[in-house]
Design a protein around this motif. Structure first.
Motif, PDB file in Angstrom:
ATOM      1  N   UNK A 181       9.447  20.633  47.019  1.00 31.69           N
ATOM      2  CA  UNK A 181       9.894  19.708  48.067  1.00 31.69           C
ATOM      3  C   UNK A 181      10.427  20.445  49.291  1.00 31.69           C
ATOM      4  N   UNK A 182      10.873  21.685  49.101  1.00 30.96           N
ATOM      5  CA  UNK A 182      11.367  22.480  50.224  1.00 30.96           C
ATOM      6  C   UNK A 182      10.188  23.227  50.858  1.00 30.96           C
ATOM      7  N   UNK A 183       9.300  22.456  51.454  1.00 34.09           N
ATOM      8  CA  UNK A 183       8.053  22.998  51.980  1.00 34.09           C
ATOM      9  C   UNK A 183       7.472  22.043  53.014  1.00 34.09           C
ATOM     10  N   UNK A 184       6.447  22.494  53.694  1.00 32.51           N
ATOM     11  CA  UNK A 184       5.654  21.651  54.579  1.00 32.51           C
ATOM     12  C   UNK A 184       4.282  21.479  53.940  1.00 32.51           C
ATOM     13  N   UNK A 185       3.746  20.261  53.963  1.00 37.44           N
ATOM     14  CA  UNK A 185       2.479  20.022  53.274  1.00 37.44           C
ATOM     15  C   UNK A 185       1.771  18.783  53.820  1.00 37.44           C
ATOM     16  N   UNK A 239       7.272  17.372  56.399  1.00 35.44           N
ATOM     17  CA  UNK A 239       7.972  18.576  56.829  1.00 35.44           C
ATOM     18  C   UNK A 239       9.332  18.622  56.126  1.00 35.44           C
ATOM     19  N   UNK A 240       9.411  19.432  55.073  1.00 34.07           N
ATOM     20  CA  UNK A 240      10.641  19.498  54.294  1.00 34.07           C
ATOM     21  C   UNK A 240      11.199  20.891  54.132  1.00 34.07           C
ATOM     22  N   UNK A 241      10.594  21.876  54.810  1.00 37.22           N
ATOM     23  CA  UNK A 241      11.038  23.259  54.697  1.00 37.22           C
ATOM     24  C   UNK A 241      12.367  23.445  55.428  1.00 37.22           C
ATOM     25  N   UNK A 242      13.466  23.484  54.650  1.00 37.17           N
ATOM     26  CA  UNK A 242      14.816  23.676  55.195  1.00 37.17           C
ATOM     27  C   UNK A 242      15.182  22.605  56.215  1.00 37.17           C
ATOM     28  N   UNK A 255      10.679  13.533  48.381  1.00 30.41           N
ATOM     29  CA  UNK A 255      10.225  14.918  48.543  1.00 30.41           C
ATOM     30  C   UNK A 255       8.728  15.007  48.733  1.00 30.41           C
ATOM     31  N   UNK A 256       8.160  13.981  49.351  1.00 29.01           N
ATOM     32  CA  UNK A 256       6.718  13.845  49.429  1.00 29.01           C
ATOM     33  C   UNK A 256       6.281  12.752  48.466  1.00 29.01           C
ATOM     34  N   UNK A 257       4.979  12.491  48.407  1.00 30.69           N
ATOM     35  CA  UNK A 257       4.519  11.395  47.569  1.00 30.69           C
ATOM     36  C   UNK A 257       3.411  11.799  46.616  1.00 30.69           C
ATOM     37  N   UNK A 258       3.289  11.055  45.543  1.00 31.44           N
ATOM     38  CA  UNK A 258       2.105  11.164  44.691  1.00 31.44           C
ATOM     39  C   UNK A 258       1.837   9.780  44.110  1.00 31.44           C
ATOM     40  N   UNK A 259       0.730   9.637  43.409  1.00 35.71           N
ATOM     41  CA  UNK A 259       0.308   8.338  42.911  1.00 35.71           C
ATOM     42  C   UNK A 259       0.232   8.352  41.396  1.00 35.71           C
ATOM     43  N   UNK A 273      17.353  19.973  46.219  1.00 37.98           N
ATOM     44  CA  UNK A 273      16.681  20.089  47.524  1.00 37.98           C
ATOM     45  C   UNK A 273      15.964  21.412  47.712  1.00 37.98           C
ATOM     46  N   UNK A 274      16.404  22.450  46.998  1.00 34.60           N
ATOM     47  CA  UNK A 274      15.793  23.771  47.145  1.00 34.60           C
ATOM     48  C   UNK A 274      14.517  23.937  46.324  1.00 34.60           C
TER      49      UNK A 274
END
Length: 345
Positions: free
Chosen positions: A244-248, A298-301, A217-221, A239-240
């Motif tokens: 994580x359900x976003x663009x960033x 890109x995770x928005x829907x 759902x994206x990354x972090x450290x 998933x909702x």
């Protein structure tokens, strides 16, 4: 010693004419001894990669090219190809199947489906970085503009999500981007529920509560004991989940699915050949950050399915000497304090 010779793929910089059979020689480091993070020894190797290349008849350099490595597991690659064809991804993209030293007849599967085929043999063993680097060089030589790194256990859920990703990638002028990945529901999974390969390595997967949850759902450290670890954000969440359900903008995109502007991939020197099994995606993302290159999630829907448990060894063990080598080398290249300064956005 010029470490770029070991950290970057020299083949990407070479003058090369497309041919059916060719040999790639790459300098690589391999861990000999590791007592702790500051006391280690590496051997310097020259590895020869013997390659066979067969281009699909309808290869279109104006389309993105999907690159999928596989070793044996012929039923898995058939499953994945079927998913791509069912969702008409072959009309949107070229597809290269990379055969890593298989005994199974992967070539027949690729050619029967009118896909490109690249066979790569070597005596050292699995090298995810070099498999993708060699395919990327072939694409670059043909003047392709985009490649997509695509794991053999990654699948589409519909015909539109990849189109949406490519559209957003272009609109945001990204050099590299990724998307939300979910563990597949049973009806959409190649994994049958056999637990012999996950008991010792993914015990949280027993009982299958992980299905239909977030794999990436994206990354972090995570910073601990003066070391930095790339982490999948919100793994096993819904998933909702708005995180994580976003663009960033991102600091880390998993190598299971990466959309690349090919010129940038080549300029960066490709995936680190000395990180053969792990951390090559983290290493590349940090090199991108170092040069202030834009990466997006890109995770928005939008999402894809990634059956992560299939990436284990046949013995059901996630650890081996190469993975240890990758971890030690990554920590040698990237000190935690340096990463911390780069990833705090």
């Amino acid at each position: 010693m010029n470490m770029k010779l070991f950290y970057e793929c020299s083949f990407l910089k070479e003058n090369w004419t497309e041919t059916d059979n060719f040999v790639v020689i790459q300098k690589e480091l391999q861990l000999k001894k590791a007592l702790n993070n500051s006391n280690h020894s590496f051997s310097k190797n020259k590895v020869e990669y013997y390659c066979k290349w067969v281009k699909q008849k309808n290869f279109d350099i104006n389309k993105p090219t999907i690159i999928i490595p596989i070793k044996n597991q012929i039923n898995l690659i058939k499953f994945t190809i079927s998913n791509l064809l069912e969702n008409e991804i072959h009309l949107l993209c070229n597809i290269i199947i990379i055969d890593d030293r298989s005994e199974d007849n992967i070539e027949k599967v690729a050619l029967d489906n009118n896909l490109s085929f690249l066979r790569v043999d070597n005596k050292k063993g699995f090298n995810f970085s070099m498999l993708n680097n060699i395919a990327a060089k072939i694409c670059y030589q043909m003047n392709c503009k985009q490649i997509i790194l695509w794991n053999s256990d990654l699948w589409c859920v519909n015909k539109n999500n990849l189109k949406k990703i490519l559209s957003k990638h272009k609109k945001e002028k990204c050099l590299m981007s990724g998307s939300k990945l979910l563990y597949p529901p049973r009806g959409k999974s190649f994994h049958t529920g056999d637990t012999k390969n996950i008991i010792n390595t993914f015990p949280h997967m027993l009982g299958e509560k992980w299905r239909n949850t977030v794999q990436f759902g994206g990354g972090y450290w995570l910073f601990r004991d003066n070391l930095a670890y790339p982490i999948h954000h919100k793994r096993f969440s819904k998933p909702s989940n708005l995180l994580v359900n976003c663009d960033k903008i991102e600091t880390f995109i998993t190598g299971a699915f990466q959309v690349w502007q090919l010129a940038t991939f080549i300029e960066m020197g490709g995936l680190n050949p000395s990180l053969a099994k792990n951390y090559q995606d983290s290493d590349m993302c940090l090199r991108m950050l170092e040069k202030s290159n834009k990466m997006m999630y890109f995770g928005k829907d939008i999402y894809f399915l990634h059956d992560e448990s299939l990436s284990l060894t046949s013995e059901g063990k996630k650890e081996d000497n190469q993975l240890l080598s990758d971890r030690v080398l990554f920590n040698k290249i990237w000190k935690a304090d340096k990463i911390l300064k780069m990833v705090v956005l």
